[in-house]
Scaffold this active site. Structure first.
Site, PDB file in Angstrom:
ATOM      1  N   ASP A   1     -26.905 -45.285  64.145  1.00  0.00           N
ATOM      2  CA  ASP A   1     -26.568 -44.080  63.386  1.00  0.00           C
ATOM      3  C   ASP A   1     -27.582 -42.956  63.567  1.00  0.00           C
ATOM      4  OD1 ASP A   1     -24.617 -45.722  62.415  1.00  0.00           O
ATOM      5  OD2 ASP A   1     -25.034 -45.333  60.299  1.00  0.00           O
ATOM      6  N   ASP A   2     -27.136 -41.780  63.217  1.00  0.00           N
ATOM      7  CA  ASP A   2     -27.969 -40.576  63.016  1.00  0.00           C
ATOM      8  C   ASP A   2     -28.408 -39.879  64.302  1.00  0.00           C
ATOM      9  OD1 ASP A   2     -27.695 -41.297  60.397  1.00  0.00           O
ATOM     10  OD2 ASP A   2     -29.796 -41.755  60.029  1.00  0.00           O
TER      11      ASP A   2
ATOM     12  N   HIS B   1     -20.463 -39.396  62.111  1.00  0.00           N
ATOM     13  CA  HIS B   1     -21.372 -39.612  60.976  1.00  0.00           C
ATOM     14  C   HIS B   1     -21.561 -38.297  60.211  1.00  0.00           C
ATOM     15  CE1 HIS B   1     -23.977 -42.169  58.713  1.00  0.00           C
ATOM     16  NE2 HIS B   1     -25.129 -41.686  59.147  1.00  0.00           N
TER      17      HIS B   1
ATOM     18  N   HIS C   1     -24.790 -34.929  57.218  1.00  0.00           N
ATOM     19  CA  HIS C   1     -25.259 -36.170  56.609  1.00  0.00           C
ATOM     20  C   HIS C   1     -25.363 -36.067  55.093  1.00  0.00           C
ATOM     21  CE1 HIS C   1     -27.608 -39.932  56.234  1.00  0.00           C
ATOM     22  NE2 HIS C   1     -27.120 -40.215  57.426  1.00  0.00           N
TER      23      HIS C   1
ATOM     24  N   HIS D   1     -30.496 -47.604  63.702  1.00  0.00           N
ATOM     25  CA  HIS D   1     -30.628 -46.149  63.839  1.00  0.00           C
ATOM     26  C   HIS D   1     -31.350 -45.819  65.141  1.00  0.00           C
ATOM     27  CE1 HIS D   1     -30.015 -46.919  59.576  1.00  0.00           C
ATOM     28  NE2 HIS D   1     -29.485 -45.714  59.506  1.00  0.00           N
TER      29      HIS D   1
HETATM   30 NI    NI Z   1     -27.134 -42.026  58.442  1.00  0.00          NI
END
Ligand code: NI
Length: 496
Positions: free
Chosen positions: A307-308, A358, A362, A450
């Site tokens: 993620d991210d 995503h 955020h 991540h």
């Molecule tokens: Ni995230």
């Protein structure tokens, strides 16, 4: 994202462990009820002023008689819970009754037989309030319908002490066949083999829940979640979900939260005695070109998710390790990073990996308006489509935070969460991340990582070959869904 990690995590726990939809719904109500609330407050103010004027003119003392509805309202109306504000698209009128110890909102369906049942339930609720040691109990409700054939009424109670502190909460549910004009029993709705499935599902749900997983070894939890139908008697059904309600005190011995656990109808279609369109299994229309045909469905597989990102160096490092190990993963990208590195998005896609959405900023989607939620998602879709030729087909809401409204707005795309949280963002330690992956992983699971962290990219160099050596096939979410025969539609969540 890095700096918000600790905060993020708390938000996630908060949203998923404590909230549940009853809580989230009450937020929705508050938002929607602003105007009516102001109106109610204005009316109270005017009435108070008028009464005061009347009292001064008339020389009467300002003492309300006891056991009068007005005194109850004056005492408790400020709690606002006495005003029913409909949630979603409730189509029934609301009515209420009150006395010294309670205020009950309830729906009026205008179907005499059903209203008689609801009325007798409110009498029961009034008895509960009168018998309670609490000073006052308010009851509000939501209604839900499934295929316009079945009606669920969910009463939420809140108990207050003399000082208006909340001292307890509970849920009472009713389920009706609208055409037959009668209340249905559990055996009319669920097959007898359903409860062992429900028990397993609920135990897994609380085990995966950051706030509750440490409590699931308690005796109270174990005895409250056995495959006994009495444990699942509080439920509601709408077009998409069957929701079960649990009282925190019953599950864990203390606390006054209400948990609601929703299972998609598609998942429990074989356990239902009633036919619902939401439970019809959709046939998978053709195999996607993104699905590798040499994955063996009989051998273990897991889906790594990062993620991210994308991140300007770490994402490429991870892609290299994946390629060397004939493996794929899924990258849930955020707006700024996706916009900054379109060439990495292309590399992810070219490597056979999947890109998930995503969101742009955020944010916790449960705090946004419908339009804002759409913008958060559409923005990333456009960037991904421009870079790779295809938009994203799965979403991971930031912090794992969602509610029924988020699901309603994002009803074209499945919401994908995880089975294992490696906490790589918290430890920022390659060894701990490797251990977290290797110690917890089992077949069919989704792992949360991540790719913005150097330590995670470093760990991937070790855990990816190790997982392969242990026989795991590393697949994308799309492949996992396909090979495991998971039936998930737009707006639905998986694996929770
Ligand atoms: Ni995230």
């Amino acid at each position: 994202m890095k700096n918000q990690g600790r905060y993020d995590y708390n938000r996630y726990s908060y949203n998923n462990a404590s909230s549940q939809n009853v809580y989230i719904r009450s937020n929705v109500r508050k938002k929607k009820s602003k105007k009516p609330l102001i109106a109610v407050i204005s009316v109270i103010f005017l009435l108070t002023a008028a009464t005061a004027a009347f009292v001064m003119l008339d020389g009467m003392s300002l003492i309300f008689p006891k056991n009068d509805d007005n005194s109850v309202s004056a005492l408790w109306l400020e709690e606002t819970k006495t005003k029913h504000v409909s949630f979603n698209d409730e189509k029934y009128e609301s009515s209420s009754k009150s006395a010294d110890k309670y205020f009950i909102n309830y729906p009026l369906t205008k179907i005499d037989e059903i209203d008689a049942e609801i009325n007798s339930e409110t009498e029961y609720l009034a008895k509960c309030a009168n018998a309670s040691s609490a000073r006052f109990t308010t009851y509000d409700y939501i209604t839900e319908t499934a295929d316009n054939k079945y009606l669920s009424v969910v009463f939420n109670s809140t108990e207050y002490d003399e000082d208006k502190n909340v001292v307890g909460k509970d849920v009472f549910t009713m389920f009706f066949d609208i055409n037959a004009k009668k209340q249905m029993k559990m055996d009319d709705v669920f097959k007898s083999n359903f409860y062992s499935y429900a028990s397993e599902y609920v135990i897994k749900y609380f085990n995966n829940n950051t706030d509750t997983k440490k409590l699931t070894s308690s005796e109270s939890f174990k005895s409250a979640t056995t495959a006994d139908k009495l444990h699942f008697e509080k439920f509601s059904i709408n077009d998409k979900f069957c929701t079960f309600y649990f009282n925190q005190k019953n599950l864990f011995g203390k606390g006054d939260k209400i948990y609601d656990v929703s299972i998609s109808l598609g998942e429990i279609s074989s356990y239902l005695n009633i036919s619902l369109s939401g439970a019809e299994v959709s046939s998978n229309s053709g195999e996607s070109p993104n699905i590798r045909n040499y994955i063996d469905p009989d051998k273990p597989m897991i889906a790594l998710t990062f993620d991210d990102g994308p991140h300007y160096t770490n994402t490429e490092k991870i892609l290299d390790v994946l390629k060397q190990n004939d493996s794929c993963a899924t990258f849930f990208v955020v707006g700024d990073n996706a916009e900054a590195y379109p060439e990495i998005l292309k590399d992810i896609s070219d490597a056979g990996c999947q890109i998930g959405n995503h969101t742009k900023n955020h944010k916790d989607l449960t705090n946004l308006t419908d339009d804002e939620i759409k913008q958060e998602v559409d923005y990333v879709d456009k960037i991904v489509k421009k870079a790779t030729g295809s938009p994203t087909t799965i979403i991971r809401p930031p912090y794992g935070a969602y509610d029924k409204n988020v699901q309603k707005v994002l009803n074209k795309t499945p919401l994908i969460f995880w089975d294992i949280d490696t906490e790589d963002w918290l430890t920022l330690n390659a060894k701990k991340t490797i251990d977290a992956v290797m110690d917890q992983t089992s077949d069919g699971e989704i792992i949360l990582l991540h790719d913005i962290h150097d330590s995670t990219a470093k760990a991937a160099e070790t855990f990816i070959p190790r997982l392969r050596a242990e026989g795991y096939q590393l697949v994308t979410i799309e492949e996992l869904i396909y090979y495991k025969g998971i039936n998930i539609k737009g707006g639905e969540t998986y694996p929770w």
